[in-house]
Scaffold this motif. Sequence first.
Motif, PDB file in Angstrom:
ATOM      1  N   PRO A  83     -16.922 -21.372   1.174  1.00 48.09           N
ATOM      2  CA  PRO A  83     -17.861 -20.924   2.181  1.00 48.09           C
ATOM      3  C   PRO A  83     -19.298 -21.144   1.709  1.00 48.09           C
ATOM      4  N   LEU A  84     -20.046 -21.960   2.435  1.00 48.71           N
ATOM      5  CA  LEU A  84     -21.478 -22.088   2.122  1.00 48.71           C
ATOM      6  C   LEU A  84     -22.232 -21.111   3.006  1.00 48.71           C
ATOM      7  N   LEU A  85     -21.716 -19.880   3.056  1.00 49.42           N
ATOM      8  CA  LEU A  85     -22.305 -18.905   3.965  1.00 49.42           C
ATOM      9  C   LEU A  85     -23.285 -18.038   3.219  1.00 49.42           C
ATOM     10  N   GLU A  86     -22.864 -17.590   2.078  1.00 52.52           N
ATOM     11  CA  GLU A  86     -23.690 -16.666   1.324  1.00 52.52           C
ATOM     12  C   GLU A  86     -23.902 -17.284  -0.040  1.00 52.52           C
ATOM     13  N   LEU A  87     -24.809 -18.226  -0.128  1.00 53.40           N
ATOM     14  CA  LEU A  87     -25.028 -18.899  -1.399  1.00 53.40           C
ATOM     15  C   LEU A  87     -25.508 -17.887  -2.418  1.00 53.40           C
ATOM     16  N   GLY A  88     -24.832 -17.869  -3.541  1.00 51.99           N
ATOM     17  CA  GLY A  88     -25.259 -16.965  -4.598  1.00 51.99           C
ATOM     18  C   GLY A  88     -25.014 -15.505  -4.270  1.00 51.99           C
ATOM     19  N   ALA A  89     -24.060 -15.209  -3.362  1.00 53.20           N
ATOM     20  CA  ALA A  89     -23.719 -13.810  -3.131  1.00 53.20           C
ATOM     21  C   ALA A  89     -23.161 -13.278  -4.436  1.00 53.20           C
ATOM     22  N   GLY A  90     -23.623 -12.132  -4.858  1.00 51.86           N
ATOM     23  CA  GLY A  90     -23.114 -11.577  -6.097  1.00 51.86           C
ATOM     24  C   GLY A  90     -23.846 -12.072  -7.326  1.00 51.86           C
ATOM     25  N   PHE A  91     -24.908 -12.856  -7.152  1.00 51.15           N
ATOM     26  CA  PHE A  91     -25.742 -13.162  -8.310  1.00 51.15           C
ATOM     27  C   PHE A  91     -26.303 -11.856  -8.849  1.00 51.15           C
ATOM     28  N   HIS A  92     -26.267 -11.724 -10.152  1.00 48.68           N
ATOM     29  CA  HIS A  92     -26.730 -10.491 -10.765  1.00 48.68           C
ATOM     30  C   HIS A  92     -28.098 -10.754 -11.377  1.00 48.68           C
ATOM     31  N   PRO A  93     -29.161 -10.095 -10.911  1.00 51.24           N
ATOM     32  CA  PRO A  93     -30.517 -10.470 -11.336  1.00 51.24           C
ATOM     33  C   PRO A  93     -30.748 -10.405 -12.844  1.00 51.24           C
ATOM     34  N   GLU A  94     -30.055  -9.485 -13.520  1.00 51.42           N
ATOM     35  CA  GLU A  94     -30.338  -9.314 -14.945  1.00 51.42           C
ATOM     36  C   GLU A  94     -29.584 -10.320 -15.814  1.00 51.42           C
ATOM     37  N   LEU A  95     -28.506 -10.884 -15.287  1.00 44.68           N
ATOM     38  CA  LEU A  95     -27.735 -11.835 -16.091  1.00 44.68           C
ATOM     39  C   LEU A  95     -28.430 -13.195 -16.099  1.00 44.68           C
ATOM     40  N   THR A  96     -28.128 -14.002 -17.119  1.00 43.47           N
ATOM     41  CA  THR A  96     -28.759 -15.317 -17.202  1.00 43.47           C
ATOM     42  C   THR A  96     -28.131 -16.259 -16.185  1.00 43.47           C
ATOM     43  N   GLY A  97     -28.767 -17.413 -16.023  1.00 36.34           N
ATOM     44  CA  GLY A  97     -28.241 -18.421 -15.115  1.00 36.34           C
ATOM     45  C   GLY A  97     -26.826 -18.798 -15.491  1.00 36.34           C
ATOM     46  N   ARG A  98     -26.596 -18.986 -16.805  1.00 34.41           N
ATOM     47  CA  ARG A  98     -25.274 -19.387 -17.279  1.00 34.41           C
ATOM     48  C   ARG A  98     -24.232 -18.325 -16.933  1.00 34.41           C
ATOM     49  N   GLU A  99     -24.540 -17.051 -17.256  1.00 34.02           N
ATOM     50  CA  GLU A  99     -23.582 -15.975 -16.976  1.00 34.02           C
ATOM     51  C   GLU A  99     -23.305 -15.878 -15.482  1.00 34.02           C
ATOM     52  N   ASN A 100     -24.356 -16.088 -14.681  1.00 31.40           N
ATOM     53  CA  ASN A 100     -24.170 -16.013 -13.239  1.00 31.40           C
ATOM     54  C   ASN A 100     -23.296 -17.135 -12.704  1.00 31.40           C
ATOM     55  N   VAL A 101     -23.380 -18.314 -13.335  1.00 35.27           N
ATOM     56  CA  VAL A 101     -22.521 -19.420 -12.903  1.00 35.27           C
ATOM     57  C   VAL A 101     -21.061 -19.029 -13.090  1.00 35.27           C
ATOM     58  N   TYR A 102     -20.751 -18.466 -14.257  1.00 38.98           N
ATOM     59  CA  TYR A 102     -19.368 -18.071 -14.523  1.00 38.98           C
ATOM     60  C   TYR A 102     -18.943 -16.929 -13.601  1.00 38.98           C
ATOM     61  N   LEU A 103     -19.843 -15.970 -13.392  1.00 42.26           N
ATOM     62  CA  LEU A 103     -19.517 -14.842 -12.516  1.00 42.26           C
ATOM     63  C   LEU A 103     -19.284 -15.323 -11.084  1.00 42.26           C
ATOM     64  N   ASN A 104     -20.189 -16.183 -10.601  1.00 41.06           N
ATOM     65  CA  ASN A 104     -20.063 -16.688  -9.244  1.00 41.06           C
ATOM     66  C   ASN A 104     -18.791 -17.510  -9.074  1.00 41.06           C
ATOM     67  N   GLY A 105     -18.471 -18.294 -10.105  1.00 41.01           N
ATOM     68  CA  GLY A 105     -17.228 -19.068 -10.074  1.00 41.01           C
ATOM     69  C   GLY A 105     -16.023 -18.146  -9.957  1.00 41.01           C
ATOM     70  N   ALA A 106     -16.047 -17.057 -10.729  1.00 44.99           N
ATOM     71  CA  ALA A 106     -14.933 -16.109 -10.688  1.00 44.99           C
ATOM     72  C   ALA A 106     -14.852 -15.439  -9.318  1.00 44.99           C
ATOM     73  N   LEU A 107     -16.008 -15.168  -8.718  1.00 47.46           N
ATOM     74  CA  LEU A 107     -16.018 -14.555  -7.388  1.00 47.46           C
ATOM     75  C   LEU A 107     -15.417 -15.493  -6.355  1.00 47.46           C
ATOM     76  N   LEU A 108     -15.484 -16.802  -6.620  1.00 49.28           N
ATOM     77  CA  LEU A 108     -14.865 -17.768  -5.714  1.00 49.28           C
ATOM     78  C   LEU A 108     -13.415 -18.030  -6.098  1.00 49.28           C
ATOM     79  N   GLY A 109     -12.935 -17.312  -7.122  1.00 49.84           N
ATOM     80  CA  GLY A 109     -11.531 -17.426  -7.499  1.00 49.84           C
ATOM     81  C   GLY A 109     -11.231 -18.549  -8.481  1.00 49.84           C
ATOM     82  N   ARG A 110     -12.265 -19.072  -9.147  1.00 45.74           N
ATOM     83  CA  ARG A 110     -12.021 -20.126 -10.131  1.00 45.74           C
ATOM     84  C   ARG A 110     -11.589 -19.518 -11.463  1.00 45.74           C
ATOM     85  N   SER A 111     -10.781 -20.275 -12.202  1.00 42.07           N
ATOM     86  CA  SER A 111     -10.355 -19.788 -13.508  1.00 42.07           C
ATOM     87  C   SER A 111     -11.404 -20.153 -14.547  1.00 42.07           C
ATOM     88  N   ARG A 112     -11.261 -19.563 -15.742  1.00 39.84           N
ATOM     89  CA  ARG A 112     -12.244 -19.794 -16.781  1.00 39.84           C
ATOM     90  C   ARG A 112     -12.259 -21.274 -17.205  1.00 39.84           C
TER      91      ARG A 112
END
Lengths: 467, 274
Positions: free
Chosen positions: A108-137
Motif C-alpha cells: 500500500p502506497l497509502l501511508e508512506l512511512g506510517a509508523g516511522f519513529h522520530p527518535e530512531l535513526t533512518g536505518r532503524e526505521n527502515v527495518y521497523l517499517n519493513g517489519a510493519l509491512l511483514g518483511r522478514s529480517r
Amino acid sequence: MPTELNRLEKTPKISNQPVIQFINVGVCYRIPRERISTIKEYTIRWLQRRIRYEELWALKHVDFDIYSGEIFGVIGQNGAGKSTMLKAMARVLVPTEGHIKSRGLIAPLLELGAGFHPELTGRENVYLNGALLGRSRNEMEELYPWIVDFAELEHFMDAPIRTYSTGMQARLGFAVAVAKRPQILLVDELLSVGDTRFQYKCLERMNGFQKEGTTIVIVSHSMDTIRSFCKRALWLDHGHVLDIGPADEVVAAYQKAMQDQDTRLDGQISTPTEQEAQTSSEHLLYDVPKTHPAYPYLIAAINAGYEITYDGGYFAPEGILSRAQLAIFALRCKWGPKYEPRPASGEIYTDIPRDQWLSSYVEENYHFRLTTAPKGGKFWPEMGATRASAVYSIMKAVEPSESSTPNCKGVFPDVPSNYWAAPYIEKAVENGFITALDVKNNLFYPEEPISRADTVTMMVKALRIPI
Amino acid sequence: MADSDYLYDSARHANSFVTEFLALIHYRELARQMISRSIKTRYKRSALGVIWTMLNPLLTMLVLTIVFSTLFRFQIEHYPVYILSGLLAWNFFASTTNLAMGEMLWSGDLLKRIYLPKAIFVVSTTGSGLVNMGLSMVPLLIIMLITRTPITSSMLILPVSILALTIFAMGVGFILSTIVVYFQDIMPIYEVVLMMGMYATPIIYPPEIIPERFQFITKLNPVYYFVRCFQEPIFKGQIPSLETWITTFLIAIFTLIVGWYIFTRKVSEYAYRA
C-alpha cells in the motif's frame, strides 16, 4: 506531468485471472449518536436499549474484479468512498458485508512511512517499517542497500528521522514500500510527494513493476493521470459503483456529470448569497473538521481569495509547511491573493534553477526581504519551515517595508533577545497572531516546524481579515 | 509460503481464529523488533540501565521486609526470598497484562492506517515481560545466597511454571485488549483490580495467616495457583503436586482459548472505532 505519464505502456500482459475481487462489498461505519465513553453510561443506555447508531454506508453493493497486470483507476468526488475502498483492499478495514478476495503481496502506497519513529535513526526505521509491512529480517538485510540508494539518503541513515525533511521521509517511506515487487500496488493520489526528479524515479519503478505483471490500483482526483495511466476505471459515487469500463469513457462520463452539475447549480443560483459562498469554501476544506480551531480562519482566507488548498481540495491542516509554500504565502500576503511574481533569474539560490516553477516566488521573497536565506546559498525549498521563519516572513510581509525593528523584551526563555527572529516573534505574540507552543511553561519553540493550519491562522490574523 | 500464493479472503478474516495466528507468524520479525525496542528504550535513558530491573524488586522486597517483619512479626524463615519469589510471578503478570492493553490503545492510529495482526501487541509485551522476568532472577539468586536459602534442584521446574503463567497472562491480555477497544475506562479500573489482587494474593504474607472463613478467597483467586508454582520450588524447595499442575494448566489454557476467541472475533472492528 502528463508527458512523463504517457511514457508508461498502457497495455502490457493482462490475464483473465482476477487478483482482486469485490463480491457485494459493503462497509458500514456505525457512529453512535451520542458520545458514550464510560461503562456506567453504556450500561445504563444498554439496559434502556437506548444506544442509537447512525449507519453510514461508505461502500454498498460494490461488485467488481481487477485483473492481473492491469492499471486500474478509481475516481469520484470527495467522500464517495474511494479511500475506504483502498483501505478495504489493503486489509485495514474488514467489510461489514460481502467479501474481498485478493491474491499476492499487497504494497500500500497509502501511508508512506506510517509508523516511522522520530527518535530512531533512518536505518532503524527502515527495518521497523519493513517489519510493519511483514518483511522478514533476512529480506530486509538484502533490500537495505537498495532502499538507501533509491532514497538517496546514504549520508543520513544514522541520523534520527526527526531531523529529516518531509520530502526525505516520503522518499524513505516510498523506497521501503517498493523495495520488493508486490503483486498488487495501491496508490492514493499518485506522486504527491517529493521533487519532480524523485517523482520521475517513482514512476520508472512502478513502470518496471507493471512490466513484470504487478497490478496497480490508483485513486486520483486528476483526470489526466487516470486517462493517461489506466486501462480501466471505476466511478464511485456515495459508496455505489456508477460506472466501470475503459478509462477514457468513464472519465468522460464523470466529467460530463460534473459539468452538468455545475451548470445546474449555476442556473439555480444566479447571485450566490453569503451562506452559499460559505458552503462552497467548505467544500474545498473537506479534510478540516468544523470544530478545528483554525477552521474559521481558513474559510476567511479562502473567501478573501487566497489559494490555500492543494489541488483537489485537500488542506492537510496538520501537515508541515514547506519553505517553498511559505515563500508563496508570504509573497501573496504582501501583494494580495492573486499576485503573480515576475520571471526569475535563477541566480539567487543554487538549489532553485530558473525554470523551476517556484523560482520566481522564492526570488521575490529574497528581493522583498521576506526570507533571510543569503544569496548564493541554498534555499532548501523542500525543508519544513520553522515557526521562527514563518513568523519572520509573515511579519515582514504585512509590515510597511521601512518600519523600524521592534524592541525585544526577552519574553520567552527559548527565544533570547539576541535570537535572529526574536523581535518579530515577540511582536507577533503580543498582537495575538500566534501563541507559544507550550503556554504553561511559556516556551515558543522557534525551531519547531509550523503546521499549515497555524500558518494560515497567523496570516489571516496578521492581515486583519474579518472572520 | 511464497508471497504469490498468499490468498486473502476478508470473509475468513472477519472471524479469524486461525488466520490471525498465521498472520502473527508471518509478522514475527515485527514482534522481535517491538520487544527489543521496548527493552532498549526502557534502559537507554537511565544511568543504571539494566540494573534497575534488578534493583526494583530488591528495593520493594527490602521495604516490605522491614515493614512486615517488624510490624506484623511473621514467623517466616527467609522472608525476603518468600516475597521475591511471589513478586517475580506477580510483577510479570501485572505488567504484561497492563502494558498489552495500553499498547493496543496507543497503536490505534497506526491500526487505522496499515494492516497488522493486532495480536502482535499482546505477544510483544509478553515477550518483553519474559526478558524482564529473566533479569529479575539475578537479584533473587543473590538474595538466596545471602540469606543462605537452600538452592535445590526443584528450581529446575521453573520453566514449566513460567510457561503456565505466560499462557495465562496472554489469555488475560487478549481479553483486556478486546475490552479496551470498547471502553477505555477499563485501564484505571484494572489498575485498582491489580492493586487489590496484589493484597488478596499471599505474596507478602503467608497463606496461613488468613482466617479460615476467608480461605475461600485464595481458592477462588486464579493468580494464586500460578504464584504458588513459583513460591514452592524457590522458597520451599518443593515441586508442586501433580494436582496443582493440572489445575494451573487447565486455568491457563482455558483463559488463553477464551481470550483468543473473543479477541479474534471482535478485533476486526478496531479500525472502525474512533
